[in-house]
Every structure is written in structure tokens, then in C-alpha cells.
Design a protein around this motif. Structure first.
Motif, PDB file in Angstrom:
ATOM      1  N   PRO A  46      -8.169 -38.068 -31.131  1.00 56.17           N
ATOM      2  CA  PRO A  46      -7.736 -37.005 -32.058  1.00 56.17           C
ATOM      3  C   PRO A  46      -8.332 -35.833 -31.606  1.00 56.17           C
ATOM      4  CG  PRO A  46      -8.089 -38.880 -33.437  1.00 56.17           C
ATOM      5  CD  PRO A  46      -8.869 -39.145 -32.211  1.00 56.17           C
ATOM      6  N   VAL A  47      -7.384 -34.535 -31.681  1.00 55.44           N
ATOM      7  CA  VAL A  47      -7.884 -33.174 -31.579  1.00 55.44           C
ATOM      8  C   VAL A  47      -8.729 -32.905 -32.704  1.00 55.44           C
ATOM      9  CG1 VAL A  47      -7.182 -30.843 -31.581  1.00 55.44           C
ATOM     10  CG2 VAL A  47      -5.826 -32.652 -30.319  1.00 55.44           C
TER      11      VAL A  47
ATOM     12  N   ALA B 282      -2.301 -26.036 -26.326  1.00 57.39           N
ATOM     13  CA  ALA B 282      -1.002 -26.454 -27.026  1.00 57.39           C
ATOM     14  C   ALA B 282       0.134 -26.380 -26.288  1.00 57.39           C
ATOM     15  CB  ALA B 282      -0.756 -25.558 -28.217  1.00 57.39           C
ATOM     16  N   LYS B 283       0.115 -25.496 -25.224  1.00 55.60           N
ATOM     17  CA  LYS B 283       1.071 -25.717 -24.114  1.00 55.60           C
ATOM     18  C   LYS B 283       1.339 -26.823 -23.566  1.00 55.60           C
ATOM     19  CE  LYS B 283       2.475 -23.043 -19.888  1.00 55.60           C
ATOM     20  NZ  LYS B 283       1.989 -22.000 -19.119  1.00 55.60           N
ATOM     21  N   GLU B 284      -0.037 -27.564 -22.995  1.00 52.77           N
ATOM     22  CA  GLU B 284      -0.153 -28.782 -22.311  1.00 52.77           C
ATOM     23  C   GLU B 284       0.523 -29.831 -23.037  1.00 52.77           C
ATOM     24  OE1 GLU B 284      -0.787 -29.195 -19.062  1.00 52.77           O
ATOM     25  OE2 GLU B 284      -1.013 -27.213 -18.750  1.00 52.77           O
TER      26      GLU B 284
ATOM     27  N   GLN C 255      -0.889 -34.789 -32.947  1.00 57.45           N
ATOM     28  CA  GLN C 255      -2.148 -33.788 -32.139  1.00 57.45           C
ATOM     29  C   GLN C 255      -1.806 -32.308 -32.536  1.00 57.45           C
ATOM     30  OE1 GLN C 255      -4.730 -35.698 -31.863  1.00 57.45           O
ATOM     31  NE2 GLN C 255      -3.228 -37.008 -32.508  1.00 57.45           N
ATOM     32  N   LEU C 256      -0.563 -32.004 -32.201  1.00 61.08           N
ATOM     33  CA  LEU C 256      -0.059 -30.440 -32.321  1.00 61.08           C
ATOM     34  C   LEU C 256      -0.379 -29.985 -33.576  1.00 61.08           C
ATOM     35  CD1 LEU C 256       2.972 -30.813 -29.815  1.00 61.08           C
ATOM     36  CD2 LEU C 256       1.047 -28.911 -29.663  1.00 61.08           C
ATOM     37  N   SER C 257       0.047 -30.994 -34.670  1.00 58.27           N
ATOM     38  CA  SER C 257      -0.166 -30.404 -36.055  1.00 58.27           C
ATOM     39  C   SER C 257      -1.526 -30.211 -36.501  1.00 58.27           C
ATOM     40  CB  SER C 257       0.564 -31.283 -36.928  1.00 58.27           C
ATOM     41  OG  SER C 257      -0.433 -32.544 -37.105  1.00 58.27           O
TER      42      SER C 257
END
Length: 93
Positions: free
Chosen positions: A47-48, A69-71, A91-93
């Protein structure tokens, strides 16, 4: 995806140890580091929130966050199964 040289590929795929990427401005350090982070997050399911990536400036850290974030958004758009989409959203959150 860029063509990686031997050193870049090693920086991306080396596992179970810390690495240091040092090179001149404009050489692709951030691109390599983002590829490494994506490899860890997507392939290894780390996880990020469990990753520490350090830079020397706040501007560089901000740039890394934007690129990561873009990837992840691009991977989300191409994800085929709902489980993968949900994982990337977390992961984005």
C-alpha cells in the motif's frame, strides 16, 4: 513506458532493501522513482501508505505525488476487474 537502461531497471526492480537514486538534473530520477513506486504498489501490493519515499525539497515531493497519482489514475482507467479498480482507488485515497 520508457526504455530503461540497466541501472534504471535495477533501481525499479530491486526489492527488500533501500535504494538511493542519485543523478544529474533532467536525467529521469523522478520517472524511475515513480516506476519503482508503481511496481511496489501494483505488482507487490504494498500500500502507498506503507511506503516512505524521500526527496530533498517540498517541490520535488509534490511533483512525485502528482506523478504517482497520474500513473495510478491511468492504471485505474485500464483496470479490467472491479477488484483491481477498488485496490487502485484505495491507493489514490
Amino acid at each position: 513506458m520508457p526504455q530503461w537502461n540497466t541501472q534504471q531497471q535495477k533501481a525499479i526492480t530491486t526489492k527488500h532493501k533501500n535504494i538511493l537514486v542519485s543523478a544529474s538534473a533532467g536525467s529521469g530520477k523522478t520517472t524511475v522513482l515513480i516506476a519503482r513506486l508503481i511496481d511496489l504498489v501494483i505488482r507487490d501490493r504494498i500500500p502507498v501508505s506503507s511506503i516512505l519515499a524521500m526527496t530533498f525539497t517540498e517541490a520535488a515531493a509534490s511533483e512525485m505525488k502528482k506523478r504517482l497519482a497520474k500513473e495510478l489514475h491511468a492504471l485505474l482507467q485500464h483496470a479490467e476487474c472491479e477488484e483491481e479498480k477498488n485496490y487502485i482507488r484505495r491507493q489514490l485515497s
